[in-house]
Design a protein around this motif. Structure first.
Motif, PDB file in Angstrom:
ATOM      1  N   ARG A  90      38.788  42.990  34.774  1.00 33.89           N
ATOM      2  CA  ARG A  90      40.201  42.634  34.837  1.00 33.89           C
ATOM      3  C   ARG A  90      40.953  43.616  35.727  1.00 33.89           C
ATOM      4  O   ARG A  90      41.794  43.216  36.529  1.00 33.89           O
ATOM      5  CB  ARG A  90      40.818  42.649  33.434  1.00 33.89           C
ATOM      6  CG  ARG A  90      42.177  42.008  33.374  1.00 33.89           C
ATOM      7  CD  ARG A  90      42.078  40.518  33.346  1.00 33.89           C
ATOM      8  NE  ARG A  90      41.299  40.105  32.183  1.00 33.89           N
ATOM      9  CZ  ARG A  90      40.798  38.890  32.017  1.00 33.89           C
ATOM     10  NH1 ARG A  90      40.998  37.959  32.912  1.00 33.89           N
ATOM     11  NH2 ARG A  90      40.083  38.600  30.948  1.00 33.89           N
ATOM     12  N   ARG A  91      40.638  44.897  35.569  1.00 34.63           N
ATOM     13  CA  ARG A  91      41.292  45.906  36.412  1.00 34.63           C
ATOM     14  C   ARG A  91      41.021  45.609  37.896  1.00 34.63           C
ATOM     15  O   ARG A  91      41.920  45.703  38.728  1.00 34.63           O
ATOM     16  CB  ARG A  91      40.788  47.307  36.053  1.00 34.63           C
ATOM     17  CG  ARG A  91      41.288  48.371  36.999  1.00 34.63           C
ATOM     18  CD  ARG A  91      40.594  49.711  36.756  1.00 34.63           C
ATOM     19  NE  ARG A  91      41.180  50.438  35.644  1.00 34.63           N
ATOM     20  CZ  ARG A  91      42.193  51.314  35.777  1.00 34.63           C
ATOM     21  NH1 ARG A  91      42.696  51.555  36.969  1.00 34.63           N
ATOM     22  NH2 ARG A  91      42.675  51.935  34.736  1.00 34.63           N
ATOM     23  N   ALA A  92      39.795  45.217  38.194  1.00 36.21           N
ATOM     24  CA  ALA A  92      39.456  44.910  39.590  1.00 36.21           C
ATOM     25  C   ALA A  92      40.263  43.710  40.090  1.00 36.21           C
ATOM     26  O   ALA A  92      40.736  43.699  41.239  1.00 36.21           O
ATOM     27  CB  ALA A  92      37.956  44.657  39.721  1.00 36.21           C
ATOM     28  N   HIS A  93      40.437  42.680  39.229  1.00 38.81           N
ATOM     29  CA  HIS A  93      41.273  41.527  39.595  1.00 38.81           C
ATOM     30  C   HIS A  93      42.708  41.985  39.877  1.00 38.81           C
ATOM     31  O   HIS A  93      43.307  41.614  40.889  1.00 38.81           O
ATOM     32  CB  HIS A  93      41.249  40.483  38.473  1.00 38.81           C
ATOM     33  CG  HIS A  93      42.420  39.546  38.468  1.00 38.81           C
ATOM     34  ND1 HIS A  93      42.601  38.559  39.414  1.00 38.81           N
ATOM     35  CD2 HIS A  93      43.506  39.466  37.643  1.00 38.81           C
ATOM     36  CE1 HIS A  93      43.740  37.910  39.168  1.00 38.81           C
ATOM     37  NE2 HIS A  93      44.305  38.442  38.101  1.00 38.81           N
ATOM     38  N   ILE A  94      43.254  42.791  38.972  1.00 39.97           N
ATOM     39  CA  ILE A  94      44.629  43.266  39.135  1.00 39.97           C
ATOM     40  C   ILE A  94      44.766  44.034  40.453  1.00 39.97           C
ATOM     41  O   ILE A  94      45.730  43.852  41.210  1.00 39.97           O
ATOM     42  CB  ILE A  94      45.049  44.134  37.925  1.00 39.97           C
ATOM     43  CG1 ILE A  94      45.138  43.268  36.663  1.00 39.97           C
ATOM     44  CG2 ILE A  94      46.373  44.852  38.195  1.00 39.97           C
ATOM     45  CD1 ILE A  94      45.253  44.062  35.368  1.00 39.97           C
ATOM     46  N   GLU A  95      43.790  44.875  40.752  1.00 36.82           N
ATOM     47  CA  GLU A  95      43.845  45.659  42.000  1.00 36.82           C
ATOM     48  C   GLU A  95      43.792  44.749  43.227  1.00 36.82           C
ATOM     49  O   GLU A  95      44.462  45.012  44.231  1.00 36.82           O
ATOM     50  CB  GLU A  95      42.719  46.698  42.019  1.00 36.82           C
ATOM     51  CG  GLU A  95      42.983  47.825  41.004  1.00 36.82           C
ATOM     52  CD  GLU A  95      41.845  48.825  40.890  1.00 36.82           C
ATOM     53  OE1 GLU A  95      40.742  48.556  41.433  1.00 36.82           O
ATOM     54  OE2 GLU A  95      42.061  49.872  40.246  1.00 36.82           O
ATOM     55  N   ARG A  96      43.013  43.664  43.148  1.00 40.30           N
ATOM     56  CA  ARG A  96      42.968  42.732  44.281  1.00 40.30           C
ATOM     57  C   ARG A  96      44.292  41.983  44.425  1.00 40.30           C
ATOM     58  O   ARG A  96      44.743  41.715  45.550  1.00 40.30           O
ATOM     59  CB  ARG A  96      41.813  41.735  44.108  1.00 40.30           C
ATOM     60  CG  ARG A  96      40.432  42.340  44.300  1.00 40.30           C
ATOM     61  CD  ARG A  96      39.349  41.260  44.362  1.00 40.30           C
ATOM     62  NE  ARG A  96      39.288  40.454  43.149  1.00 40.30           N
ATOM     63  CZ  ARG A  96      38.490  40.709  42.102  1.00 40.30           C
ATOM     64  NH1 ARG A  96      37.674  41.751  42.115  1.00 40.30           N
ATOM     65  NH2 ARG A  96      38.508  39.928  41.052  1.00 40.30           N
ATOM     66  N   VAL A  97      44.915  41.620  43.299  1.00 39.83           N
ATOM     67  CA  VAL A  97      46.221  40.952  43.347  1.00 39.83           C
ATOM     68  C   VAL A  97      47.248  41.874  44.009  1.00 39.83           C
ATOM     69  O   VAL A  97      48.011  41.455  44.890  1.00 39.83           O
ATOM     70  CB  VAL A  97      46.670  40.541  41.921  1.00 39.83           C
ATOM     71  CG1 VAL A  97      48.145  40.135  41.902  1.00 39.83           C
ATOM     72  CG2 VAL A  97      45.796  39.397  41.401  1.00 39.83           C
ATOM     73  N   GLY A 125      38.683  37.530  44.840  1.00 37.68           N
ATOM     74  CA  GLY A 125      37.571  37.712  43.896  1.00 37.68           C
ATOM     75  C   GLY A 125      37.211  36.488  43.079  1.00 37.68           C
ATOM     76  O   GLY A 125      36.156  36.455  42.449  1.00 37.68           O
ATOM     77  N   ARG A 126      38.086  35.490  43.053  1.00 38.57           N
ATOM     78  CA  ARG A 126      37.768  34.293  42.266  1.00 38.57           C
ATOM     79  C   ARG A 126      36.647  33.533  42.963  1.00 38.57           C
ATOM     80  O   ARG A 126      36.565  33.508  44.182  1.00 38.57           O
ATOM     81  CB  ARG A 126      39.007  33.414  42.088  1.00 38.57           C
ATOM     82  CG  ARG A 126      40.128  34.108  41.317  1.00 38.57           C
ATOM     83  CD  ARG A 126      41.254  33.129  41.007  1.00 38.57           C
ATOM     84  NE  ARG A 126      42.384  33.750  40.339  1.00 38.57           N
ATOM     85  CZ  ARG A 126      42.481  33.928  39.018  1.00 38.57           C
ATOM     86  NH1 ARG A 126      41.498  33.525  38.228  1.00 38.57           N
ATOM     87  NH2 ARG A 126      43.542  34.496  38.492  1.00 38.57           N
ATOM     88  N   ASP A 127      35.787  32.873  42.154  1.00 32.34           N
ATOM     89  CA  ASP A 127      34.544  32.357  42.730  1.00 32.34           C
ATOM     90  C   ASP A 127      34.570  30.850  42.969  1.00 32.34           C
ATOM     91  O   ASP A 127      33.552  30.199  42.915  1.00 32.34           O
ATOM     92  CB  ASP A 127      33.345  32.760  41.868  1.00 32.34           C
ATOM     93  CG  ASP A 127      33.452  32.201  40.467  1.00 32.34           C
ATOM     94  OD1 ASP A 127      34.456  31.517  40.176  1.00 32.34           O
ATOM     95  OD2 ASP A 127      32.534  32.438  39.667  1.00 32.34           O
ATOM     96  N   PHE A 128      35.756  30.263  43.225  1.00 31.86           N
ATOM     97  CA  PHE A 128      35.812  28.845  43.559  1.00 31.86           C
ATOM     98  C   PHE A 128      36.613  28.673  44.845  1.00 31.86           C
ATOM     99  O   PHE A 128      37.493  29.481  45.139  1.00 31.86           O
ATOM    100  CB  PHE A 128      36.446  28.033  42.422  1.00 31.86           C
ATOM    101  CG  PHE A 128      37.856  28.429  42.117  1.00 31.86           C
ATOM    102  CD1 PHE A 128      38.126  29.483  41.254  1.00 31.86           C
ATOM    103  CD2 PHE A 128      38.929  27.781  42.710  1.00 31.86           C
ATOM    104  CE1 PHE A 128      39.427  29.875  40.991  1.00 31.86           C
ATOM    105  CE2 PHE A 128      40.236  28.166  42.449  1.00 31.86           C
ATOM    106  CZ  PHE A 128      40.480  29.218  41.595  1.00 31.86           C
ATOM    107  N   ALA A 129      36.276  27.647  45.595  1.00 28.20           N
ATOM    108  CA  ALA A 129      37.033  27.259  46.803  1.00 28.20           C
ATOM    109  C   ALA A 129      37.409  28.455  47.663  1.00 28.20           C
ATOM    110  O   ALA A 129      38.532  28.567  48.141  1.00 28.20           O
ATOM    111  CB  ALA A 129      38.295  26.478  46.398  1.00 28.20           C
ATOM    112  N   SER A 130      36.461  29.349  47.903  1.00 31.82           N
ATOM    113  CA  SER A 130      36.851  30.610  48.523  1.00 31.82           C
ATOM    114  C   SER A 130      37.300  30.425  49.966  1.00 31.82           C
ATOM    115  O   SER A 130      38.247  31.086  50.404  1.00 31.82           O
ATOM    116  CB  SER A 130      35.745  31.648  48.400  1.00 31.82           C
ATOM    117  OG  SER A 130      34.613  31.233  49.094  1.00 31.82           O
TER     118      SER A 130
END
Ligand code: FE2
Ligand code: FE2
Length: 166
Positions: free
Chosen positions: A13-20, A110-115
């Motif tokens: 989750r932290r990695a997602h937040i950092e990418r956002v 980082g999301r793994d759909f429709a990249s």
């Protein structure tokens, strides 16, 4: 700013937040947003999922819970608090902070759909923000409808605003 001390998040989750936050920063730079507004965008990014892994009764509660906690900790900016509060469902009352966070949360790499499609949408944000926002909202609403879940009235009002119906 960085992740607040009261955050309860997994490493993923932290990695997602950092990418956002990184995506918001790249858009703010490309759009020449003034430093004060850039700071508001980034605060919303850091705060939005800070309680995503906290024990809450309903996954949709993590936005309101984080907004309430941020307010209790001294965040006074209505645009930042509403961006965090409504980031999963949208809001017709958002200013640019809510709109940019909604985009970044969906378009972060980082999301793994429709990249490939999402990368292209992210690239267009600085020059075609409103068109990309409509497209992202359309995709997110389609997913909710396909799942058979009800649409919160904020989501319906947000969509009608984007589609040009007040
Ligand atoms: Fe979230
Ligand atoms: Fe998120």
């Amino acid at each position: 700013m960085s992740l607040p001390a009261w955050a309860l998040v997994s490493p993923e989750r932290r990695a997602h937040i950092e990418r956002v936050v990184a995506l918001l920063k790249s858009w703010a730079d490309a759009m020449h947003v003034d430093p004060q507004d850039q700071g508001r965008w980034l605060r919303a990014g850091w705060l939005h999922d800070a309680l995503r892994d906290a024990p809450l009764p309903d996954p949709l509660a993590h936005g309101p819970a984080a907004a309430d906690r941020a307010a209790a900790e001294g965040e006074r900016d209505r645009g930042v608090l509403d961006a965090v509060r409504f980031h999963t469902i949208g809001s017709p009352d958002w200013d640019d902070v809510g709109r940019m966070l909604y985009l970044a949360d969906f378009l972060e790499p980082g999301r793994d759909f429709a990249s490939a499609e999402r990368t292209e949408l992210a690239r267009r944000v600085p020059t075609e923000r409103d068109a990309v926002l409509r497209e992202v909202a359309r995709r997110r609403l389609e997913w909710v409808v396909r799942s058979g879940w009800p649409l919160p009235h904020e989501t319906v009002d947000f969509w009608n605003q984007l589609a040009g119906r007040p």
